[in-house]
Design a protein around this motif. Structure first.
Motif, PDB file in Angstrom:
ATOM      1  N   ASP A 477       0.829  -1.206   0.000  1.00  0.00           N
ATOM      2  CA  ASP A 477       0.000   0.000   0.000  1.00  0.00           C
ATOM      3  C   ASP A 477       0.868   1.264   0.000  1.00  0.00           C
ATOM      4  O   ASP A 477       0.600   2.227  -0.728  1.00  0.00           O
ATOM      5  CB  ASP A 477      -0.928   0.008   1.218  1.00  0.00           C
ATOM      6  N   ARG A 478       1.915   1.254   0.799  1.00  0.00           N
ATOM      7  CA  ARG A 478       2.778   2.438   0.892  1.00  0.00           C
ATOM      8  C   ARG A 478       3.597   2.628  -0.377  1.00  0.00           C
ATOM      9  O   ARG A 478       3.760   3.762  -0.864  1.00  0.00           O
ATOM     10  CB  ARG A 478       3.694   2.304   2.109  1.00  0.00           C
ATOM     11  N   VAL A 479       4.093   1.541  -0.918  1.00  0.00           N
ATOM     12  CA  VAL A 479       4.882   1.622  -2.152  1.00  0.00           C
ATOM     13  C   VAL A 479       4.017   2.134  -3.298  1.00  0.00           C
ATOM     14  O   VAL A 479       4.463   2.948  -4.120  1.00  0.00           O
ATOM     15  CB  VAL A 479       5.491   0.233  -2.469  1.00  0.00           C
ATOM     16  N   ASN A 480       2.787   1.654  -3.400  1.00  0.00           N
ATOM     17  CA  ASN A 480       1.877   2.149  -4.444  1.00  0.00           C
ATOM     18  C   ASN A 480       1.736   3.669  -4.372  1.00  0.00           C
ATOM     19  O   ASN A 480       1.820   4.366  -5.388  1.00  0.00           O
ATOM     20  CB  ASN A 480       0.487   1.523  -4.275  1.00  0.00           C
ATOM     21  N   ALA A 481       1.512   4.177  -3.154  1.00  0.00           N
ATOM     22  CA  ALA A 481       1.320   5.623  -2.978  1.00  0.00           C
ATOM     23  C   ALA A 481       2.587   6.394  -3.324  1.00  0.00           C
ATOM     24  O   ALA A 481       2.537   7.436  -4.004  1.00  0.00           O
ATOM     25  CB  ALA A 481       0.890   5.915  -1.542  1.00  0.00           C
ATOM     26  N   ASN A 482       3.737   5.905  -2.858  1.00  0.00           N
ATOM     27  CA  ASN A 482       5.006   6.577  -3.159  1.00  0.00           C
ATOM     28  C   ASN A 482       5.262   6.642  -4.667  1.00  0.00           C
ATOM     29  O   ASN A 482       5.750   7.649  -5.195  1.00  0.00           O
ATOM     30  CB  ASN A 482       6.164   5.851  -2.475  1.00  0.00           C
ATOM     31  N   THR A 483       4.955   5.556  -5.356  1.00  0.00           N
ATOM     32  CA  THR A 483       5.255   5.494  -6.787  1.00  0.00           C
ATOM     33  C   THR A 483       4.387   6.459  -7.574  1.00  0.00           C
ATOM     34  O   THR A 483       4.864   7.150  -8.494  1.00  0.00           O
ATOM     35  CB  THR A 483       5.068   4.059  -7.310  1.00  0.00           C
ATOM     36  N   GLU A 484       3.119   6.541  -7.233  1.00  0.00           N
ATOM     37  CA  GLU A 484       2.250   7.497  -7.924  1.00  0.00           C
ATOM     38  C   GLU A 484       2.727   8.929  -7.706  1.00  0.00           C
ATOM     39  O   GLU A 484       2.704   9.754  -8.630  1.00  0.00           O
ATOM     40  CB  GLU A 484       0.808   7.330  -7.448  1.00  0.00           C
ATOM     41  N   ALA A 485       3.198   9.226  -6.487  1.00  0.00           N
ATOM     42  CA  ALA A 485       3.686  10.580  -6.199  1.00  0.00           C
ATOM     43  C   ALA A 485       4.922  10.906  -7.038  1.00  0.00           C
ATOM     44  O   ALA A 485       5.062  12.016  -7.573  1.00  0.00           O
ATOM     45  CB  ALA A 485       4.005  10.707  -4.711  1.00  0.00           C
ATOM     46  N   ILE A 486       5.839   9.943  -7.174  1.00  0.00           N
ATOM     47  CA  ILE A 486       7.038  10.150  -7.993  1.00  0.00           C
ATOM     48  C   ILE A 486       6.658  10.339  -9.457  1.00  0.00           C
ATOM     49  O   ILE A 486       7.210  11.200 -10.163  1.00  0.00           O
ATOM     50  CB  ILE A 486       8.005   8.962  -7.824  1.00  0.00           C
ATOM     51  N   CYS A 487       5.707   9.543  -9.929  1.00  0.00           N
ATOM     52  CA  CYS A 487       5.272   9.676 -11.321  1.00  0.00           C
ATOM     53  C   CYS A 487       4.766  11.080 -11.611  1.00  0.00           C
ATOM     54  O   CYS A 487       5.047  11.645 -12.688  1.00  0.00           O
ATOM     55  CB  CYS A 487       4.176   8.654 -11.626  1.00  0.00           C
TER      56      CYS A 487
END
Length: 608
Positions: A477-487
């Motif tokens: 869940d946390r990795v998903n959120a971090n990745t969208e923010a970086i994108c």
């Protein structure tokens, strides 16, 4: 993250790390070119590409004791896996290289009193012996198949070998007499160490390995027995509770099935949630439809081998730009493969034309999403074609993960690399394969697996994998959120020409078909910048770990195409894969957007 020095393990000070630091663009090129300033600095590397130094040390000692001058050894967990390597060598290597090609098997000495638990994990080793001319072919088999011995197994068995507890199979019955005749060597040359001791044969090129001397005095047999007993007790009591291994495997399988999402104690199997007959949205799904293997590539290799035995051997289909060894497996083992490098609708049109014209195939292998472009094949259409024209569908869900997507309803077999985000800690290998119980090939594949499958997943690796994966759901869940923010940061910057991520790709509708209600879009993204110079500066400047692999709890950046396809960059480019692409495996860190912003600011300073 502080800079990790060139050649250091990732994570640092980790004896069985899965990645290695290549902190600059130049060091990646140097690695591919085999330049000594890079190769000579490497403490470790990705395990299927870099044979762990503890495995190398054990191989040298086996050759010193049982081989002939000039031979090398490649180590495998069983006779069957070693024989497969031997067959591959005989098929691929020139006839002139096959001199001094041999095979030997090391087993527990039955004359030694060993704990039942030790015998239950079968700490055997099979060694393929060959001359240096054969090494490239043995290494190909090691890399493609994932059959090779794990570094933890090698370290453990090396200790038994040094204590003359692991002996040649044909000499096992008389090993006690032989050992007394030869002697066991001076005590000062024998050392005990924790299995995960980072200094145990894996801390660079300065570790010395002492051969057992043949002229040492015979030691008192009582002392010998007591020392061996104490050695085993300390080894097992301190480092490995073998009684937990079966429950650990069960916990891993149930996590993969999606029925175990909370932390549990392994003391009793009754504490584990029972399997839901509709787990993963599939009826009749059972725990024994999930197989654990030593690494993700071995899951693909085992699936392909199983299909070749369960069905009439035919060519396979590699659909979509592949992870490098998947295509090699399909090409080198069996009748070969056809390759659709873009995995597009047009490719499916061409495949359908072939099928309508009478061509038939063993199976279609694809990734969901693909690596590194993160595109997703149309599994609905692929499933329809497979049902109509009788071929198996094998889906690698490593990048998507089963917490984000459910591909099993569309697949006959689902494979995954547990080494990646399922573990997260980058310190243990593992893989899984799931047979869909409702597949038309289920019964025939199950028969082959029952007859042929060997559980070679080493007990210590199982224990580490189970512990690492306990918080898998919350990490996703946390990795998903971090990745969208970086994108979002990358997509807004003028220097970034493309961001590849399932949420933004044209193939997003294919992803949405399989996306779970609570799932996200995963922790892997790729991007390209305006020029190679921009990409190089961005890579050198980014304040993350930098090396091979993905799915780590920390962010890991790689010039992926450079590393995976250095000898075939033009070939990769012909399928739309930019040689200067950067792949970012996103971790759990806070404020990663600032890390990306600083790297982009560095790239801005490049003069056009």
């Amino acid at each position: 993250m502080p800079l990790i020095e060139l050649g250091d393990s990732i994570p640092p000070n980790t004896a069985h790390a899965v990645s290695v630091s290549l902190p600059t663009w130049k060091s990646n090129v140097g690695y591919e070119e085999g330049e000594q300033w890079v190769i000579g600095s490497m403490i470790t590397g990705y395990p299927r590409f870099f044979i762990h130094k503890s495995i190398q040390a054990f191989g040298r000692d086996i050759v010193a004791k049982h081989g002939i001058t000039g031979q090398q050894a490649m180590l495998f967990p069983t006779r069957k896996t070693a024989n497969r390597c031997l067959e591959f060598i005989r098929d691929k290597a020139p006839q002139s290289a096959l001199v001094d090609l041999g095979l030997l098997h090391l087993v527990l000495d039955p004359a030694k009193k060993t704990p039942d638990a030790l015998q239950s994990v079968m700490p055997s080793i099979s060694a393929v012996l060959f001359t240096p001319e054969v090494f490239p072919f043995a290494k190909q088999y090691w890399q493609h198949s994932g059959d090779g011995v794990s570094s933890r197994r090698a370290e453990f068995c090396h200790g038994l070998f040094k204590e003359s507890i692991l002996v040649l199979e044909e000499k096992a019955s008389s090993s006690r007499t032989l050992q007394q005749k030869l002697g066991r060597g001076p005590k000062r040359y024998r050392r005990q160490a924790s299995i995960d001791d980072s200094k145990n044969g894996s801390n660079g090129g300065h570790h010395h390995h002492y051969p057992v001397t043949l002229d040492a005095p015979v030691e008192d047999d009582t002392t010998d027995t007591l020392e061996s007993s104490r050695f085993l007790e300390e080894r097992y009591g301190r480092n490995l509770d073998l009684s937990l291994v079966p429950n650990a495997k069960s916990a891993i399988r149930r996590r993969i099935a999606g029925v175990l999402t909370a932390d549990v104690e392994l003391d009793s199997i009754t504490s584990l949630p029972t399997m839901d007959s509709n787990a993963r949205g599939i009826s009749n799904f059972k725990e024994d439809d999930i197989y654990l293997v030593p690494c993700g590539m071995n899951a693909i290799f085992t699936t392909h081998q199983t299909l070749l035995k369960a069905r009439e051997p035919q060519k396979s289909i590699n659909f979509g730009f592949p992870y490098v060894d998947t295509l090699k497996i399909l090409q080198k083992f069996g009748p070969g493969a056809i390759f659709y490098g873009r995995g597009s609708s047009a490719d499916l049109d061409d495949l359908e034309d072939r099928l309508k014209n009478g061509e038939r195939f063993l199976g279609l292998f694809c990734e969901f999403p693909g690596n590194p472009l993160l595109t997703c094949p149309d599994l609905v259409r692929i499933r329809r074609l497979a049902d109509t024209y009788d071929f198996a569908v094998v889906v690698d869900e490593t990048v998507g993960t089963f917490m984000n997507v459910n591909v099993l309803p569309f697949a006959d077999v689902v494979v995954s690399s547990l080494t990646k985000i399922f573990s997260g800690d980058c310190n243990v290998m593992g893989g899984s394969m799931i047979l869909n119980p409702n597949s038309r090939y289920y019964a025939s594949m199950k028969r082959v697996m029952t007859d042929e499958f060997e559980d070679t997943y080493w007990a210590e690796d199982v224990i580490f994998m189970e512990r690492n994966s306990r918080d898998f759901k919350s990490r996703i869940d946390r990795v998903n959120a971090n990745t969208e923010a970086i994108c979002e940061v990358l997509r807004a910057h003028p220097l970034v020409t493309n961001v590849y991520y399932p949420k933004y790709n044209e193939s997003r509708p294919n992803y949405e078909v399989c996306k779970l209600p609570g799932g996200g879009y995963g922790g892997l993204l790729s991007c390209t910048l305006e020029t190679k110079a921009h990409a190089m500066v961005f890579y050198d400047a980014i304040e993350t770990a930098k090396g091979p692999s993905l799915g780590t709890n920390f962010t890991l950046t790689s010039p992926y195409v450079l590393l995976a396809h250095y000898q075939e960059l033009d070939w990769a480019a012909s399928f739309g894969v930019n040689p200067d692409l950067l792949r970012i495996s996103v971790g759990l860190e806070d404020d990663l957007t600032s890390v990306i912003t600083r790297a982009l600011e560095a790239a801005e300073a490049v003069s056009n």
